[in-house]
Design a protein around this motif. Structure first.
Motif, PDB file in Angstrom:
ATOM      1  N   MET A  79       0.850  -1.191   0.000  1.00 52.42           N
ATOM      2  CA  MET A  79       0.000   0.000   0.000  1.00 52.42           C
ATOM      3  C   MET A  79       0.884   1.239   0.000  1.00 52.42           C
ATOM      4  N   SER A  80       0.580   2.222  -0.826  1.00 54.93           N
ATOM      5  CA  SER A  80       1.396   3.434  -0.917  1.00 54.93           C
ATOM      6  C   SER A  80       1.155   4.334   0.282  1.00 54.93           C
ATOM      7  N   GLN A  81       2.175   5.114   0.595  1.00 53.66           N
ATOM      8  CA  GLN A  81       2.101   6.005   1.745  1.00 53.66           C
ATOM      9  C   GLN A  81       1.834   7.428   1.292  1.00 53.66           C
ATOM     10  N   THR A  82       1.084   8.164   2.109  1.00 55.80           N
ATOM     11  CA  THR A  82       0.921   9.587   1.850  1.00 55.80           C
ATOM     12  C   THR A  82       2.194  10.305   2.264  1.00 55.80           C
ATOM     13  N   PRO A  83       2.477  11.500   1.722  1.00 50.48           N
ATOM     14  CA  PRO A  83       3.678  12.244   2.116  1.00 50.48           C
ATOM     15  C   PRO A  83       3.740  12.488   3.619  1.00 50.48           C
ATOM     16  N   PHE A  84       2.575  12.743   4.244  1.00 54.83           N
ATOM     17  CA  PHE A  84       2.556  13.024   5.677  1.00 54.83           C
ATOM     18  C   PHE A  84       2.977  11.793   6.476  1.00 54.83           C
ATOM     19  N   THR A  85       2.424  10.622   6.114  1.00 56.01           N
ATOM     20  CA  THR A  85       2.771   9.399   6.827  1.00 56.01           C
ATOM     21  C   THR A  85       4.219   9.015   6.579  1.00 56.01           C
ATOM     22  N   ALA A  86       4.710   9.246   5.370  1.00 54.90           N
ATOM     23  CA  ALA A  86       6.119   8.965   5.077  1.00 54.90           C
ATOM     24  C   ALA A  86       7.025   9.835   5.931  1.00 54.90           C
ATOM     25  N   ALA A  87       6.639  11.106   6.110  1.00 57.22           N
ATOM     26  CA  ALA A  87       7.422  12.011   6.954  1.00 57.22           C
ATOM     27  C   ALA A  87       7.418  11.532   8.402  1.00 57.22           C
ATOM     28  N   LEU A  88       6.267  11.064   8.858  1.00 53.35           N
ATOM     29  CA  LEU A  88       6.155  10.568  10.230  1.00 53.35           C
ATOM     30  C   LEU A  88       7.026   9.331  10.429  1.00 53.35           C
ATOM     31  N   ALA A  89       7.038   8.441   9.443  1.00 49.88           N
ATOM     32  CA  ALA A  89       7.884   7.252   9.523  1.00 49.88           C
ATOM     33  C   ALA A  89       9.357   7.632   9.523  1.00 49.88           C
ATOM     34  N   ALA A  90       9.712   8.627   8.706  1.00 50.58           N
ATOM     35  CA  ALA A  90      11.107   9.081   8.659  1.00 50.58           C
ATOM     36  C   ALA A  90      11.546   9.654  10.001  1.00 50.58           C
ATOM     37  N   VAL A  91      10.639  10.394  10.645  1.00 55.73           N
ATOM     38  CA  VAL A  91      10.950  10.959  11.963  1.00 55.73           C
ATOM     39  C   VAL A  91      11.201   9.841  12.964  1.00 55.73           C
ATOM     40  N   LEU A  92      10.360   8.806  12.939  1.00 57.89           N
ATOM     41  CA  LEU A  92      10.535   7.698  13.879  1.00 57.89           C
ATOM     42  C   LEU A  92      11.838   6.952  13.631  1.00 57.89           C
ATOM     43  N   ILE A  93      12.227   6.797  12.367  1.00 62.01           N
ATOM     44  CA  ILE A  93      13.491   6.134  12.043  1.00 62.01           C
ATOM     45  C   ILE A  93      14.665   6.933  12.597  1.00 62.01           C
ATOM     46  N   CYS A  94      14.636   8.275  12.387  1.00 65.89           N
ATOM     47  CA  CYS A  94      15.700   9.137  12.909  1.00 65.89           C
ATOM     48  C   CYS A  94      15.776   9.062  14.427  1.00 65.89           C
ATOM     49  N   VAL A  95      14.615   9.079  15.075  1.00 71.21           N
ATOM     50  CA  VAL A  95      14.580   9.002  16.535  1.00 71.21           C
ATOM     51  C   VAL A  95      15.164   7.688  17.021  1.00 71.21           C
ATOM     52  N   LEU A  96      14.814   6.588  16.352  1.00 74.44           N
ATOM     53  CA  LEU A  96      15.321   5.279  16.735  1.00 74.44           C
ATOM     54  C   LEU A  96      16.839   5.238  16.639  1.00 74.44           C
ATOM     55  N   LEU A  97      17.398   5.760  15.535  1.00 74.09           N
ATOM     56  CA  LEU A  97      18.841   5.769  15.356  1.00 74.09           C
ATOM     57  C   LEU A  97      19.533   6.619  16.409  1.00 74.09           C
ATOM     58  N   GLN A 135       4.170   2.121   8.312  1.00 74.50           N
ATOM     59  CA  GLN A 135       4.524   1.690   6.967  1.00 74.50           C
ATOM     60  C   GLN A 135       3.410   0.893   6.301  1.00 74.50           C
ATOM     61  N   SER A 136       2.610   0.211   7.094  1.00 69.28           N
ATOM     62  CA  SER A 136       1.550  -0.635   6.534  1.00 69.28           C
ATOM     63  C   SER A 136       0.247   0.113   6.289  1.00 69.28           C
ATOM     64  N   ASN A 137       0.047   1.233   6.959  1.00 68.55           N
ATOM     65  CA  ASN A 137      -1.210   1.976   6.824  1.00 68.55           C
ATOM     66  C   ASN A 137      -0.912   3.444   6.548  1.00 68.55           C
ATOM     67  N   PRO A 138      -1.225   3.937   5.353  1.00 67.35           N
ATOM     68  CA  PRO A 138      -0.884   5.327   4.998  1.00 67.35           C
ATOM     69  C   PRO A 138      -1.668   6.368   5.784  1.00 67.35           C
ATOM     70  N   ASN A 139      -2.809   5.989   6.351  1.00 67.14           N
ATOM     71  CA  ASN A 139      -3.628   6.953   7.093  1.00 67.14           C
ATOM     72  C   ASN A 139      -3.543   6.763   8.604  1.00 67.14           C
TER      73      ASN A 139
END
Length: 443
Positions: free
Chosen positions: A1-19, A96-100
């Protein structure tokens, strides 16, 4: 399932925080008053804290306003929550699994409150304390799941554990032992300094300028640790450092610059092998010292502001990059000295003496490499694998390694009468003086 730009940004933030949570040790959790102004970030990390079964988290927000370029955002789409490190990956998979998907709806987060709980205008405020039911290390986040919206608010946070006498302990469960650890090590360094002064006084004829600089280094290290102990103690008891953090950063800056300077000067053989520095060695010092200034500025930003600021990630990257550059730079003078001594040991008539010096500098090279490797790699591994209640172990290991490094370095280059490493005969003195005069003439 494709991600919206907002959800992709949120996922990117979580990845940065994890690192970053893996790379960095948790900061001291103090009583903090923070100002968020027109912030559009989908997630903001405020604190990371290790709670015991008596843990409490208190969050107060006021002067809240939300501005959106789209439809008026739902108040339930903005709020504060706690997230454990174990659950961080689960939340990331959900995004990543749910764009909304909104992180506030996740079963893996401990929701504290949303903007639905705010008092009606004009107050727009909320203040509540929450007990921690499951002891663990948690990160306090604010989530903004309303796209194209900016949040402005004043935030007051208090994270603490209750002691047996019901007094508040504002240090994380893994850091509450740090005041005692730092104080004990400061006593050790003061004793070390006293012993070093005694050695210098009993071997006055063999004392060089580098030995005096090494004494100042010990003093700065001891003062840095005593200020660190007081800083952590006041944070532990009151939630604020009471100005000790300023002294801590000041002595830390002087100590780190002195440490790198002493390593470079010893590596070049300055003072006890030759009374001057070559041009390339001066350039190393001119590079290392400004970089250490930048690294300490980054350290202050990281320590004092915390992860809620927008440029926190950038400052962390600056700090890590500068630290790596400085560690690499101080190795070059030692390598140059080893290379020079190797060449002279083959051609000079005093081959045995040069060979002894070469052995010493090789040993020093190994000691420096070992120290840098342990404090940058092994200590990081301890921070990563140790349970949150035992984060103090990495601090103790780093201080033990530092004390061992200081002890070995000071022993190797101690002032001892008739030490073949330091004694310059008349021919070497004359050659050094001529080289110094030639260099001054060129300048």
């Amino acid at each position: 399932m494709s991600q919206t730009p907002f959800t992709a940004a949120l996922a990117a933030v979580l990845i940065c925080v994890l690192l970053l949570l893996l790379l960095l040790s948790p900061a001291s959790a103090e009583i903090k008053n923070l100002k968020i102004t027109a912030d559009a970030r989908p997630m903001i990390l405020f604190e990371r804290f290790g709670f015991t079964h008596t843990g409490q988290v208190s969050v107060a927000v006021s002067s809240v306003s939300v501005v959106s370029s789209a439809a008026r955002p739902e108040a339930s789409r903005l709020g504060f929550f706690l997230l454990s490190e174990e659950s961080l990956l689960q939340v990331l998979l959900e995004l990543q699994s749910n764009p909304n998907f909104c992180v506030l709806d996740s079963n893996y987060v401990s929701l504290l409150f949303t903007f639905q709980n705010l008092s009606p205008p004009p107050h727009t405020s909320f203040n509540q304390s929450y007990p921690i039911r499951v002891p663990n290390e948690y990160s306090l986040f604010f989530a903004n799941c309303a796209p194209d919206s900016q949040v402005t608010m004043d935030v007051h946070t208090e994270l603490y554990n209750l002691d047996a006498d019901s007094s508040k302990d504002f240090l994380s469960a893994g850091q509450t032992q740090l005041p005692t650890i730092f104080f004990l090590f400061s006593i050790g360094y003061f004793a070390f300094l006293g012993f070093w002064i005694y050695i210098c006084l009993t071997n006055r004829r063999s004392v060089h300028r580098i030995h005096l600089l090494m004494a100042v280094l010990l003093l700065m290290k001891a003062l840095n640790l005593i200020c660190a102990a007081e800083d952590k103690h006041y944070v532990k008891v009151t939630g604020t450092p009471h100005g000790w953090d300023i002294l801590f950063y000041m002595f830390q800056f002087i100590r780190v610059v002195l440490l790198f300077t002493v390593i470079v000067l010893i590596g070049t053989g300055w003072s006890f092998l030759k009374p001057f520095l070559q041009e390339k060695e001066k350039k190393v010092l001119m590079i290392v010292i400004p970089l250490q200034v930048l690294a300490n500025v980054a350290s202050v930003v990281i320590g004092e502001t915390g992860p809620f600021i927008k440029d926190w990630v950038t400052w962390n990257q600056v700090f890590l990059l500068v630290d790596i550059i400085c560690c690499c730079a101080i190795i070059f003078p030692i390598v140059w000295s080893i290379r020079s001594l190797r060449e002279t040991s083959k051609t000079d008539g005093k081959a045995a003496r040069n060979l002894a010096k070469l052995t010493l500098f090789r040993q020093f090279y190994i000691v420096v490499i070992g120290y840098l490797y342990f404090t940058r790699i092994v200590v990081f591994a301890l921070k990563t694998i140790a349970a949150y209640k035992y984060q103090w172990v990495s601090n103790a290991a780093e201080e033990i390694a530092s004390l061992a490094f200081y002890g070995v370095m000071f022993y190797m280059f101690r002032p001892v009468e008739k030490n073949e490493y330091f004694v310059l005969d008349e021919e070497e003195e004359q050659a050094a003086e001529m080289a110094l005069r030639d260099e001054e003439f060129e300048l």
